[in-house]
Design a protein around this motif. Sequence first.
Motif, PDB file in Angstrom:
ATOM      1  N   VAL A 116       0.838  -1.196   0.000  1.00 35.20           N
ATOM      2  CA  VAL A 116       0.000   0.000   0.000  1.00 35.20           C
ATOM      3  C   VAL A 116       0.879   1.254   0.000  1.00 35.20           C
ATOM      4  CG1 VAL A 116      -1.627   1.346   1.392  1.00 35.20           C
ATOM      5  CG2 VAL A 116      -2.013  -1.084   1.044  1.00 35.20           C
ATOM      6  N   GLY A 117       1.984   1.209   0.734  1.00 33.64           N
ATOM      7  CA  GLY A 117       2.900   2.346   0.739  1.00 33.64           C
ATOM      8  C   GLY A 117       3.411   2.671  -0.647  1.00 33.64           C
ATOM      9  N   ARG A 118       3.771   1.642  -1.410  1.00 23.69           N
ATOM     10  CA  ARG A 118       4.247   1.873  -2.782  1.00 23.69           C
ATOM     11  C   ARG A 118       3.152   2.468  -3.657  1.00 23.69           C
ATOM     12  NH1 ARG A 118       7.304  -2.906  -1.574  1.00 23.69           N
ATOM     13  NH2 ARG A 118       9.522  -2.569  -1.989  1.00 23.69           N
ATOM     14  N   VAL A 119       1.946   1.946  -3.515  1.00 24.48           N
ATOM     15  CA  VAL A 119       0.823   2.476  -4.298  1.00 24.48           C
ATOM     16  C   VAL A 119       0.599   3.947  -3.969  1.00 24.48           C
ATOM     17  CG1 VAL A 119      -1.666   2.318  -4.698  1.00 24.48           C
ATOM     18  CG2 VAL A 119      -0.301   0.220  -4.509  1.00 24.48           C
ATOM     19  N   CYS A 120       0.592   4.273  -2.671  1.00 23.31           N
ATOM     20  CA  CYS A 120       0.352   5.661  -2.254  1.00 23.31           C
ATOM     21  C   CYS A 120       1.479   6.578  -2.712  1.00 23.31           C
ATOM     22  CB  CYS A 120       0.193   5.732  -0.736  1.00 23.31           C
ATOM     23  SG  CYS A 120      -1.320   4.973  -0.123  1.00 23.31           S
ATOM     24  N   LEU A 121       2.705   6.084  -2.671  1.00 25.04           N
ATOM     25  CA  LEU A 121       3.833   6.891  -3.124  1.00 25.04           C
ATOM     26  C   LEU A 121       3.672   7.236  -4.600  1.00 25.04           C
ATOM     27  CD1 LEU A 121       6.564   8.152  -2.345  1.00 25.04           C
ATOM     28  CD2 LEU A 121       7.654   6.001  -3.024  1.00 25.04           C
ATOM     29  N   ASP A 122       3.260   6.258  -5.411  1.00 22.77           N
ATOM     30  CA  ASP A 122       3.013   6.530  -6.834  1.00 22.77           C
ATOM     31  C   ASP A 122       1.927   7.592  -7.006  1.00 22.77           C
ATOM     32  OD1 ASP A 122       4.883   4.636  -7.498  1.00 22.77           O
ATOM     33  OD2 ASP A 122       3.422   3.051  -7.919  1.00 22.77           O
ATOM     34  N   MET A 123       0.865   7.494  -6.211  1.00 23.22           N
ATOM     35  CA  MET A 123      -0.241   8.445  -6.319  1.00 23.22           C
ATOM     36  C   MET A 123       0.185   9.839  -5.880  1.00 23.22           C
ATOM     37  SD  MET A 123      -3.339   5.968  -4.948  1.00 23.22           S
ATOM     38  CE  MET A 123      -4.675   7.139  -5.237  1.00 23.22           C
ATOM     39  N   LEU A 124       0.987   9.932  -4.814  1.00 18.58           N
ATOM     40  CA  LEU A 124       1.460  11.237  -4.341  1.00 18.58           C
ATOM     41  C   LEU A 124       2.391  11.880  -5.359  1.00 18.58           C
ATOM     42  CD1 LEU A 124       2.142  10.418  -0.586  1.00 18.58           C
ATOM     43  CD2 LEU A 124       0.425  12.003  -1.449  1.00 18.58           C
ATOM     44  N   ARG A 125       3.266  11.082  -5.951  1.00 19.62           N
ATOM     45  CA  ARG A 125       4.175  11.629  -6.960  1.00 19.62           C
ATOM     46  C   ARG A 125       3.408  12.095  -8.187  1.00 19.62           C
ATOM     47  NH1 ARG A 125       8.820   6.937  -6.262  1.00 19.62           N
ATOM     48  NH2 ARG A 125      10.079   8.014  -4.691  1.00 19.62           N
ATOM     49  N   SER A 126       2.389  11.335  -8.570  1.00 21.87           N
ATOM     50  CA  SER A 126       1.560  11.743  -9.705  1.00 21.87           C
ATOM     51  C   SER A 126       0.826  13.030  -9.394  1.00 21.87           C
ATOM     52  CB  SER A 126       0.563  10.627 -10.037  1.00 21.87           C
ATOM     53  OG  SER A 126      -0.305  11.029 -11.067  1.00 21.87           O
ATOM     54  N   ARG A 127       0.311  13.139  -8.172  1.00 21.50           N
ATOM     55  CA  ARG A 127      -0.398  14.343  -7.752  1.00 21.50           C
ATOM     56  C   ARG A 127       0.533  15.555  -7.807  1.00 21.50           C
ATOM     57  NH1 ARG A 127      -2.544  14.304  -1.734  1.00 21.50           N
ATOM     58  NH2 ARG A 127      -3.980  12.751  -2.569  1.00 21.50           N
ATOM     59  N   ARG A 128       1.776  15.393  -7.329  1.00 24.77           N
ATOM     60  CA  ARG A 128       2.721  16.511  -7.311  1.00 24.77           C
ATOM     61  C   ARG A 128       3.123  16.915  -8.717  1.00 24.77           C
ATOM     62  NH1 ARG A 128       6.886  18.289  -2.883  1.00 24.77           N
ATOM     63  NH2 ARG A 128       4.870  18.229  -1.872  1.00 24.77           N
ATOM     64  N   SER A 129       3.296  15.929  -9.604  1.00 24.57           N
ATOM     65  CA  SER A 129       3.679  16.277 -10.975  1.00 24.57           C
ATOM     66  C   SER A 129       2.561  17.025 -11.678  1.00 24.57           C
ATOM     67  CB  SER A 129       4.042  15.011 -11.758  1.00 24.57           C
ATOM     68  OG  SER A 129       2.909  14.193 -11.963  1.00 24.57           O
ATOM     69  N   ARG A 130       1.296  16.656 -11.389  1.00 24.33           N
ATOM     70  CA  ARG A 130       0.177  17.376 -12.006  1.00 24.33           C
ATOM     71  C   ARG A 130       0.079  18.799 -11.483  1.00 24.33           C
ATOM     72  NH1 ARG A 130      -2.651  12.687 -10.696  1.00 24.33           N
ATOM     73  NH2 ARG A 130      -3.826  13.842  -9.119  1.00 24.33           N
TER      74      ARG A 130
END
Length: 297
Positions: free
Chosen positions: A71-85
């Motif tokens: 779950v940590g890896r999934v959330c990290l991907d989502m947070l990075r995607s959010r920041r890039s957007r």
Amino acid sequence: MTADDSGFRDADADFLAERFEAHRARLRAVAHRMLGSAGEAEDAVQEAWFRVNRADTTGIDNLGGWLTTVVGRVCLDMLRSRRSRAEQPLDAIATPAATAPATATSSDPEQDALLADSVGVALLVVLDTLTPAERLAFVLHDLFGVPYEEVGAVVDRTPAAARQLASRARRRVRGADVAESGPARQRRQRQVVDAFLAAARDGDFDELLDVLDPDVVARTEAGVATGAATVARGAATFGPLAGVARPALVDGATGVLVLVEGRLERALKFAFVGDRITVIDIVTDPVRLSRLDVRPV
């Protein structure tokens, strides 16, 4: 493959699903603390299940700890995607399975979930100011007891570097005003939101700037706007809807609901540092609206 082999495979899949469900509350709590959104937390947990279902879980002694890192890896991907957007203007925006074994202890997943929920919305405000890696290191280690060795594996850092990430995040958290009582904090935040809505109704650009943090972020399904001036210009066009906005708790955070002919047209969720708004999450998608925990106040 014989019928007996097929039966064994089905039984294994059912057993894995049962074990996953036993940890779902804790995984949802981890994801909620990472992402600050109940809807996104559900998405993260579901994605974690897809990854787990494709992975070889034989030989994993502590499934709960391993699931936490997934779950940590999934959330990290989502947070990075959010920041890039967040680097793109509003009008410009219309994973492998984890295999490393984990050893984090969790004797009672339900108790862990309750513990995480007790942290409160104030901490989420502070977490939103951290980098994705800092946020993940702090949440996994300080809130859920995941060892630095495993935190480092999730963020592709050494255990020592993961410790430094959590330490930096911890200093930010300790320096923030998270000790204010819930009712007092909600009253203060409500006053800020009332001022925001009044300024939006009047199209008062200067008053909007007064209640917005210079680095405020406004997020919608269509994109992300950053900076007080940009968000204030957008809020000034919100005037007609601001007139029918009603205060509410949205996923436990201070927010407002916009009702049009009795139908929920949109929900806004705010995050604050001090007396200024730092994040505005605007939800208009009917599916996402239906998944919000909305409580009029």
